[in-house]
Design a protein around this motif. Structure first.
Motif, short mmCIF file in Angstrom:
data_model
loop_
_atom_site.label_atom_id
_atom_site.label_comp_id
_atom_site.label_asym_id
_atom_site.label_seq_id
_atom_site.Cartn_x
_atom_site.Cartn_y
_atom_site.Cartn_z
N VAL A 1 -7.38 4.80 13.32
CA VAL A 1 -6.11 5.07 12.63
C VAL A 1 -4.97 4.44 13.42
N ARG A 2 -4.11 3.71 12.74
CA ARG A 2 -2.98 3.06 13.40
C ARG A 2 -1.80 4.01 13.47
N ASP B 1 -5.43 7.40 5.24
CA ASP B 1 -6.62 7.29 6.07
C ASP B 1 -6.50 6.22 7.14
N TYR B 2 -5.44 5.41 7.08
CA TYR B 2 -5.33 4.27 7.98
C TYR B 2 -4.12 4.33 8.92
N GLN C 1 0.82 -1.21 0.00
CA GLN C 1 0.00 0.00 0.00
C GLN C 1 0.86 1.26 0.00
N GLY D 1 -2.74 -4.69 6.12
CA GLY D 1 -2.44 -4.03 7.38
C GLY D 1 -1.14 -4.45 8.02
#
Length: 565
Positions: free
Chosen positions: A351-352, A309-310, A158, A435
């Motif tokens: 959010v991480r 966004d993550y 990603q 992830g």
């Protein structure tokens, strides 16, 4: 800036040993493995001296029943010549240092070993760790042929981040063309290859340009000793990457702000030069995280930067510089409160967070705890608790100058080695679409960079050998001096041959330890006769204690780690 080709560090050669040294450096065969330079400049084996014992041998004094002298400091001119050829092949598979990694992308350990780590907290209660199943077929890892290979991303990646640390950059003019005083300082280096810091930095930036990551993080110790000119020149270099669309994020290290040791070099003199305040640091690097920060701490140079966004980076300033610069790391109470608020919001929004500090979150090993003062953030258990409670999985840091990893309370900390120390490592972090996070280290190819630019400097054109010799010298000399002093004082009883071999062994082990590759050689290291000699003298020297801690450290691959969410 015009590229330079400058002469590097002069290796430990006296006039008597110059020819042999040249032969060793050029890889010639048939050189003696037990060549010593005596106090009178004679080669061993001449004038009745025993091979392996310098003139006035400590072992000979002991065997003759005389008390060894205690006030005879060793000068470089009277020390034996290092056997580089022996060190090249010290461990049978030739895996000591160097190289671009091994294994394949589906086996991060590169050794076919998968599964959980040791039970001492260095492993995967949360599924993260070293040597677990790989991130996915086809994802470029440390075995890729070059930085350009990483510019074509697998569909599972990603985002891609490059991280470097402990660059210790010095402005060109402050070194005055590698003047006498600068080179004298470099001769006393702790292993940082200071004579070629400009070339290493330029080669690294060119590799980052080829990789084309989304972000470059530089996690502190951007400069040698916080010189304002060094900060300004380094920031200009970072600007060239931002011009290519690579977002750069920085935080300070303990060398970077309010540093009273900021200095320049001119001919045979050293002179003080201006450092920077915290405000000046933020101004110089405003384009590298501070202006575009999602949120900033009002009590430090910490900030939050949104990756997407993550994910977000929590760039934490762990340094102490008000009112004076200190080596150790700490966070203000107000900063802890700010961090707690940041983590609570990220938890609520899903959010991480990936925190980045200069100093370490965890005591990485017995070596760091016992020998590297002020490595771990003061009261770091408070920060660890905050991160663990908020499901933070990965923490990034530097400062140690070694490649390392540890997991505790569900938080995995990866320490990236210094960019300026052989093997010149930096980290690549692939955030995968599922992830998970894949961290793997790469090594700057200074040699290839120099060849591509048509440079003629022989040290740059054979930079891997030059740099390995440089690192070996630092560690070999330290061990040889300490062991010799203990023999002189009567604290230990060793022959000259034993001292010599033990020092070579120490240099070979340290090379792998700093690179995070002890897992490749640990079996051979513990089976080596020199290991028994070191263990016999227990903790009588700093180097013996250092070595003992190295060999007790879990022998894992610290260069390739998968963090599973």
């Amino acid at each position: 800036m015009k590229k330079r080709e400058r002469g590097g560090r002069k290796l430990l050669c006296t006039a008597a040993a110059a020819a042999l040294c040249a032969a060793l450096l050029s890889g010639c065969e048939g050189t003696s493995a037990a060549f010593f330079v005596s106090g009178s400049g004679k080669e061993s084996g001449q004038g009745g001296e025993t091979a392996g014992e310098p003139d006035g041998s400590y072992g000979a004094e002991r065997d003759a029943g005389r008390e060894p002298e205690t006030s005879r400091p060793l000068e470089k001119e009277t020390m034996p010549q290092i056997d580089y050829e022996a060190l090249e092949n010290w461990f049978g598979d030739g895996s000591s240092g160097g190289g671009s990694g091994s294994g394949d992308a589906s086996d991060p350990a590169g050794n076919g070993e998968h599964g959980d780590l040791d039970s001492d907290g260095r492993g995967g209660s949360n599924g993260s760790g070293i040597g677990n199943s790989g991130p996915g077929e086809g994802i470029a890892g440390p075995d890729s042929s070059g930085p350009g290979a990483l510019s074509v991303r697998d569909k599972n990646v990603q985002s891609r981040v490059v991280i470097a640390t402990d660059v210790h950059y010095l402005a060109d003019q402050l070194a005055d063309g590698k003047c006498e005083s600068f080179m004298e300082m470099a001769e006393e280096s702790d292993g940082r290859v200071l004579p070629y810091l400009w070339e290493i930095t330029d080669a690294f930036f060119d590799e980052v340009s080829e990789i084309r990551p989304d972000f470059l993080i530089v996690s502190g110790d951007l400069t040698m000793e916080g010189e304002k000119l060094s900060h300004q020149e380094f920031a200009e270099k970072l600007g060239s990457l931002e011009d290519e669309g690579i977002q750069v994020l920085v935080i300070p290290g303990n060398h970077d702000i309010n540093n009273g040791a900021a200095k320049g070099y001119r001919e045979d003199t050293i002179y003080p030069t201006a450092s920077v305040t915290a405000g000046e640091f933020a101004q110089i690097y405003e384009d590298y995280g501070y202006l575009e920060a999602k949120e900033r701490d009002g009590y430090s140079l910490s900030y939050v930067y949104k990756l997407d966004d993550y994910f977000q980076f929590l760039m934490l300033d762990s340094c102490q510089y008000d009112p004076v610069n200190l080596v150790g790391g700490a966070l203000e109470n107000e900063t802890y409160e700010w961090v707690e608020g940041v983590l609570e919001k990220s938890w609520e929004t899903g959010v991480r967070t990936i925190p980045v500090t200069h100093h370490n979150l965890l005591d990485q090993s017995g070596v760091s705890k016992a020998f590297f003062d002020n490595c771990t953030i003061m009261h770091s258990e408070s920060l660890l608790g905050l991160l663990s409670d908020n499901d933070v999985k990965l923490h990034l840091s530097g400062h140690l100058h070694i490649q390392h990893y540890r997991e505790e309370s569900g938080v995995s900390e990866v320490v990236t080695g210094s960019l300026l120390m052989e093997p010149f490592q930096y980290g690549v972090i692939d955030i995968l679409r599922n992830g998970d996070i894949h961290y793997y280290s790469r090594q700057v190819d200074v040699e290839g960079w120099a060849k591509d630019r048509g440079m003629k400097n022989p040290e740059l054109l054979d930079f891997e050998s030059y740099a390995r010799h440089y690192m070996w010298e630092v560690n070999w000399e330290k061990a040889y001096r300490e062991l010799s002093a203990k023999v002189q004082s009567g604290d230990v009883y060793l022959t000259g041959d034993e001292v010599y071999r033990m020092a070579l062994y120490y240099a070979a082990v340290c090379e792998n330890y700093y690179a995070g590759t002890m897992y490749k050689v640990i079996g051979e290291a513990k089976a080596d006769p020199a290991y028994e000699l070191w263990m016999d003298i227990e903790f009588t020297t700093e180097t013996s204690s250092f070595l003992d801690n190295i060999l007790q450290d879990p022998a894992l691959n610290y260069t390739d780690i998968l963090i599973k969410y």
